[in-house]
Scaffold this active site. Structure first.
Site, PDB file in Angstrom:
ATOM      1  NE  ARG A   1       6.147  10.341   3.971  1.00 56.42           N
ATOM      2  CZ  ARG A   1       4.918  10.558   4.435  1.00 56.42           C
ATOM      3  NH1 ARG A   1       3.978   9.610   4.337  1.00 56.42           N
ATOM      4  NH2 ARG A   1       4.628  11.705   5.011  1.00 56.42           N
TER       5      ARG A   1
ATOM      6  CG  ASP B   1       1.247   5.998   3.962  1.00 56.38           C
ATOM      7  OD1 ASP B   1       0.419   5.090   4.180  1.00 56.38           O
ATOM      8  OD2 ASP B   1       2.330   6.086   4.584  1.00 56.38           O
TER       9      ASP B   1
ATOM     10  NE  ARG C   1      -1.807  -1.230   3.847  1.00 55.70           N
ATOM     11  CZ  ARG C   1      -2.647  -1.521   4.843  1.00 55.70           C
ATOM     12  NH1 ARG C   1      -2.938  -0.618   5.754  1.00 55.70           N
ATOM     13  NH2 ARG C   1      -3.192  -2.711   4.916  1.00 55.70           N
TER      14      ARG C   1
END
Length: 263
Positions: free
Chosen positions: A197, A52, A50
């Site tokens: 990130r 974000d 997935r």
């Protein structure tokens, strides 16, 4: 029953992420809606992972199972006719019966784009993080090398991460300069939520001189989220490719390569 594999590219700016959720429009929902218009029935897509909200993909892989097989061009060209401009099926192929987009994956390749300039770029703002200060790229490379290998990445995951284990293996973390962009390419067996990130945010702090490269080892050992750096914004991140049995999907493709635009 047949298994169909799709490779999907999307600009995630307008979406709440890949996965369907109640708080907004997801990429998965849009693709499933378009697929239903071609097939006449709704299929649930199973993805390789997935992304974000605001994160992009060049090579998101998903599969579905069908008892009524159409020509592969229908799953690409036909579906694309019903998709918005910021989402496209890049490839559709018949997969083996035991193929699973998530569980068959060997590794993933993410790229994070940093835009190094004092003045913002309207062209780059959707796909990169603007950092105005001068970055010491060599120090960042020294720090990046410490991420490679099998480690506990507890300090590099979001608070809402539900992964059963925080141990992951990274195969490489490379910094590629394509001025004014600095690309951080991360390849690994799997990733925690926001892991790339947070790694990039920490590397930028190293590049700006607020942290030293050797602190990475302490972060990996300590395991507390408060020890690592900031979470880099989502728009700079792109899922480039997923590797299955040694074969990237797509192999050799570049993601959102804008370097020529800014020269």
């Amino acid at each position: 029953m047949s298994v169909v594999r799709l490779v999907i590219e999307y600009d995630g700016t307008q979406y709440v992420g890949w996965q369907i959720q109640p708080n907004g429009l997801a990429v998965q929902q849009v693709v499933e809606d378009a697929l239903a218009r071609i097939c006449g029935v709704r299929h649930r897509l199973v993805s390789s992972g997935r992304t974000d909200a605001g994160v992009h993909a060049r090579g998101m892989v998903a599969h579905f199972v069908t008892d009524k097989l159409l020509p592969m061009r229908a799953y690409r060209d036909g579906v694309n006719r019903h998709l918005p401009a910021d989402i496209a099926v890049r490839d559709a192929a018949l997969a083996c019966d035991d193929f699973h987009a998530r569980y068959s994956a060997r590794s993933k390749w993410y790229r994070y784009s940093i835009y190094r300039a004092a003045v913002r770029s309207p062209m780059a703002c959707r796909f990169s993080w603007q950092v105005r200060g001068r970055l010491d790229v060599q120090a960042m490379r020294e720090a990046a090398e410490l991420f490679v290998g099998r480690h506990d990445f507890s300090a590099f995951r979001a608070s809402g991460c539900a992964a059963r284990t925080t141990v992951r293996e990274l195969f490489s973390v490379d910094l590629v300069e394509e001025d004014p962009l600095l690309q951080v390419d991360v390849r690994g067996e799997g990733f925690l939520r926001n892991m790339v990130r947070i790694m990039v945010g920490t590397l930028v702090e190293v590049g700006l001189g607020s942290r030293s490269p050797c602190e990475i080892e302490d972060m990996l050992s300590a395991g507390g989220r408060d020890r690592a750096g900031v979470t880099a914004p989502p728009q700079g991140l792109c899922l480039m490719a997923v590797d299955y049995a040694g074969q990237d999907v797509f192999p050799g493709q570049k993601c959102l390569d804008m370097s020529e635009t800014f020269r």
